[in-house]
Design an enzyme around this catalytic site. Structure first.
Site, short mmCIF file in Angstrom:
data_model
loop_
_atom_site.label_atom_id
_atom_site.label_comp_id
_atom_site.label_asym_id
_atom_site.label_seq_id
_atom_site.Cartn_x
_atom_site.Cartn_y
_atom_site.Cartn_z
N ARG A 1 29.11 91.66 43.98
CA ARG A 1 29.48 92.94 44.61
C ARG A 1 30.62 93.64 43.88
O ARG A 1 31.43 94.33 44.50
CB ARG A 1 29.85 92.74 46.08
CG ARG A 1 28.74 92.17 46.92
CD ARG A 1 27.87 93.29 47.45
NE ARG A 1 26.77 92.75 48.25
CZ ARG A 1 26.57 93.05 49.52
NH1 ARG A 1 27.38 93.87 50.13
NH2 ARG A 1 25.55 92.55 50.16
N ARG B 1 31.75 99.39 46.95
CA ARG B 1 32.69 100.13 47.78
C ARG B 1 34.16 99.91 47.48
O ARG B 1 35.00 100.66 47.95
CB ARG B 1 32.42 99.83 49.25
CG ARG B 1 31.15 100.48 49.72
CD ARG B 1 30.80 100.04 51.10
NE ARG B 1 30.51 98.61 51.12
CZ ARG B 1 30.23 97.93 52.20
NH1 ARG B 1 30.21 98.53 53.37
NH2 ARG B 1 29.96 96.65 52.13
N ARG C 1 28.60 108.13 45.01
CA ARG C 1 27.60 107.87 46.06
C ARG C 1 27.62 108.90 47.18
O ARG C 1 26.65 108.98 47.95
CB ARG C 1 27.87 106.48 46.68
CG ARG C 1 27.08 105.30 46.15
CD ARG C 1 25.62 105.29 46.55
NE ARG C 1 25.38 105.64 47.94
CZ ARG C 1 25.58 104.84 48.98
NH1 ARG C 1 25.99 103.61 48.80
NH2 ARG C 1 25.34 105.26 50.20
N ASP D 1 19.74 96.29 45.57
CA ASP D 1 19.93 95.54 46.81
C ASP D 1 18.73 94.63 46.98
O ASP D 1 17.65 94.89 46.43
CB ASP D 1 20.07 96.48 48.01
CG ASP D 1 20.59 95.72 49.22
OD1 ASP D 1 21.81 95.54 49.33
OD2 ASP D 1 19.76 95.25 50.03
N TYR E 1 16.02 88.79 57.36
CA TYR E 1 16.10 90.20 57.73
C TYR E 1 14.78 90.70 58.33
O TYR E 1 14.77 91.46 59.30
CB TYR E 1 16.48 91.05 56.51
CG TYR E 1 17.94 90.92 56.14
CD1 TYR E 1 18.92 91.45 56.97
CD2 TYR E 1 18.34 90.27 54.99
CE1 TYR E 1 20.27 91.32 56.66
CE2 TYR E 1 19.68 90.14 54.66
CZ TYR E 1 20.64 90.67 55.50
OH TYR E 1 21.97 90.54 55.18
O1 CP3 Z 1 27.00 92.72 43.13
C1 CP3 Z 1 26.90 93.92 42.87
O2 CP3 Z 1 27.88 94.60 42.52
C2 CP3 Z 1 25.55 94.58 42.92
C3 CP3 Z 1 25.30 95.17 44.17
C4 CP3 Z 1 24.63 94.45 45.32
C5 CP3 Z 1 24.40 95.16 46.51
N1 CP3 Z 1 23.68 94.36 47.34
C6 CP3 Z 1 24.82 96.54 46.74
C7 CP3 Z 1 25.13 96.94 48.13
C8 CP3 Z 1 24.11 93.17 45.48
C9 CP3 Z 1 24.13 92.00 44.53
C10 CP3 Z 1 23.50 93.13 46.77
C11 CP3 Z 1 22.75 91.98 47.29
C12 CP3 Z 1 22.65 91.81 48.74
N2 CP3 Z 1 22.32 92.75 49.68
C13 CP3 Z 1 22.76 90.57 49.39
C14 CP3 Z 1 23.02 89.28 48.69
C15 CP3 Z 1 24.44 89.19 48.25
C16 CP3 Z 1 25.41 88.88 49.34
O3 CP3 Z 1 26.40 89.61 49.45
O4 CP3 Z 1 25.23 87.86 50.03
C17 CP3 Z 1 22.56 90.79 50.76
C18 CP3 Z 1 22.63 89.76 51.86
C19 CP3 Z 1 22.27 92.18 50.93
C20 CP3 Z 1 21.96 92.90 52.18
C21 CP3 Z 1 22.97 93.95 52.42
N3 CP3 Z 1 22.97 95.19 51.81
C22 CP3 Z 1 24.16 93.87 53.21
C23 CP3 Z 1 24.57 92.69 54.03
C24 CP3 Z 1 24.86 95.09 53.04
C25 CP3 Z 1 26.22 95.48 53.59
C26 CP3 Z 1 26.13 96.35 54.80
C27 CP3 Z 1 27.47 97.02 55.06
O5 CP3 Z 1 27.53 98.25 54.96
O6 CP3 Z 1 28.44 96.31 55.35
C28 CP3 Z 1 24.09 95.90 52.19
C29 CP3 Z 1 24.46 97.24 51.71
C30 CP3 Z 1 24.97 97.28 50.33
N4 CP3 Z 1 24.39 96.68 49.25
C31 CP3 Z 1 26.11 98.00 49.89
C32 CP3 Z 1 26.20 97.81 48.51
C33 CP3 Z 1 27.21 98.40 47.57
C34 CP3 Z 1 27.00 98.85 50.78
C35 CP3 Z 1 26.32 100.15 51.05
C36 CP3 Z 1 27.12 101.35 50.64
O7 CP3 Z 1 27.87 101.32 49.64
O8 CP3 Z 1 26.91 102.38 51.30
#
Ligand code: CP3
Length: 366
Positions: free
Chosen positions: A43, A47, A56, A92, A167
């Site tokens: 990640r 953000r 974004r 994602d 999910y």
């Molecule tokens: O690592 C990186 O920098 C690449 C980006 C990345 C995202 N999602 C971007 C994202 C990666 C590797 C993921 C994988 C992902 N997505 C996982 C596995 C990794 C982990 O953290 O365990 C999981 C479980 C998800 C599902 C998911 N997508 C979640 C739990 C969330 C967060 C929800 C929230 O808002 O708290 C997302 C959204 C997400 N994916 C964001 C980002 C940058 C936030 C959305 C935003 O910026 O508006």
């Protein structure tokens, strides 16, 4: 097409994978001695960076993930800012599901939300498989990145079958995964059919990324730590093994990561991982010892991790001290890719991450 071109899943010619013999991240992942301790952050793109929030603004998450220019730019932001040793594709785990036609969205502050949860044989049969062309914007973004990244490796990724299933079955994020575990135990045939389909989706998505030129892949089984080892081995391992095993000849290191998986690490390695991701709960020297004991005939284990992302809020001297500890424990393994124990928390000060990269790079490799 010349000999330096390969054909992608979608049939377009693309430059062959970049030769990066000196990249510290790839050397460590291969079990070789890198020129410095490599570091990247799960990640890292997202953000915690003001430039990310600015770019974004006004674009929904999943639209950003399928805009080649935007996903490439967001992937590059942490590389420029922090000097990390690898980029991770901005995407994602639900991107391939959405591309295949599943009604799933990412709700800010919540995570993936699925309109029609998958709970019956009919639901599983109706779950669409992924056509590689449906994720061609991701391949296009990867091709843009290869032209920009110089000698920094690019990591592609997918969600593992269990975490995707959680999910889909729950309909969204879940604390206890009760519907998922109920399906697993009460309807094992339905469960295995679901995970087999999700393994196919994940493998197709990763094959598209490899064909487009990513240098390594990570399979995120973020929520596998909710399972006992027995459950993991019976209900999950065969399907994750289908994904990782399907990439055995792809020529890229395969990283396998989950949270709370201290008891699962040998099983997760045996699924076909070259690098085992470890969260912050288990020191890396003990993780390496567990992996070694479970497979004494195998190569020395390579681990990735595992600084607690919450420690980044404790001030610079604590961060540096904990980083030195993690690096020292990592030297007990056959190889170490420095990372956090899970993703960067949204409120993390980006300057703390930049300084952490510098501290890691000062640590001895052996
Ligand atoms: O690592 C990186 O920098 C690449 C980006 C990345 C995202 N999602 C971007 C994202 C990666 C590797 C993921 C994988 C992902 N997505 C996982 C596995 C990794 C982990 O953290 O365990 C999981 C479980 C998800 C599902 C998911 N997508 C979640 C739990 C969330 C967060 C929800 C929230 O808002 O708290 C997302 C959204 C997400 N994916 C964001 C980002 C940058 C936030 C959305 C935003 O910026 O508006």
């Amino acid at each position: 097409m010349t000999s330096t071109q390969v054909t992608t899943a979608s049939g377009r010619g693309t430059p062959a994978r970049r030769p990066l013999p000196d990249a510290p991240f790839l050397a460590a992942a291969r079990g070789e001695t890198p020129s410095r301790v490599p570091v990247w952050f799960m990640r890292q793109a997202g953000r915690s960076l003001p430039e990310y929030r600015e770019l974004r603004a006004g674009t929904p998450m999943l639209a950003a993930c399928t805009d080649p220019g935007m996903l490439a730019e967001i992937t590059l932001q942490p590389v420029r800012r922090h000097g990390v040793d690898a980029a991770i594709l901005f995407s994602d785990i639900v991107v391939p599901l959405r591309a295949a036609g599943v009604d799933v969205d990412i709700v800010a502050g919540t995570g993936p939300v699925v309109a029609n949860p998958v709970r019956s044989d009919a639901d599983v049969a109706n779950l669409p498989l992924l056509d590689p062309d449906q994720v061609s914007p991701v391949a296009d973004g990867i091709r843009l990145l290869l032209g920009e990244l110089a000698d920094t490796p690019l990591i592609g990724f997918a969600g593992a079958p269990f975490t995707l299933a959680s999910y889909l079955v729950e309909g969204g994020p879940s604390r206890n995964h009760e519907r998922t575990k109920a399906l697993m135990h009460a309807a094992p045939a339905t469960w295995h059919a679901l995970l087999d389909r999700l393994a196919t989706v994940a493998l197709t998505f990763l094959n598209v990324q490899v064909a487009a030129g990513v240098d390594a892949v990570q399979l995120f089984d973020s929520w596998a730590g909710a399972l006992s080892e027995a459950e993991y081995r019976e209900f999950v391992l065969p399907h994750s093994a289908k994904v990782l095993g399907g990439l055995a000849d792809a020529g890229v290191p395969r990283i396998h990561f989950g949270v709370g998986t201290a008891e699962l690490l040998p099983a997760m390695r045996s699924a076909g991982a070259d690098v085992v991701g470890v969260d912050w709960r288990l020191p890396l020297d003990r993780a390496a010892a567990r992996l070694r004991a479970a497979a004494p005939e195998a190569a020395e284990p390579v681990v990735q991790g595992n600084l607690d992302p919450a420690v980044l809020f404790a001030g610079s001297s604590v961060v540096a001290e904990q980083a030195r500890r993690v690096a020292a424990e990592g030297r007990a393994a056959g190889g170490h890719v420095f990372n956090l124990g899970h993703g960067v928390l949204p409120d993390t000060d980006p300057d703390v991450l930049t300084r952490l990269v510098e501290v890691v790079h000062e640590q001895p490799v052996r």
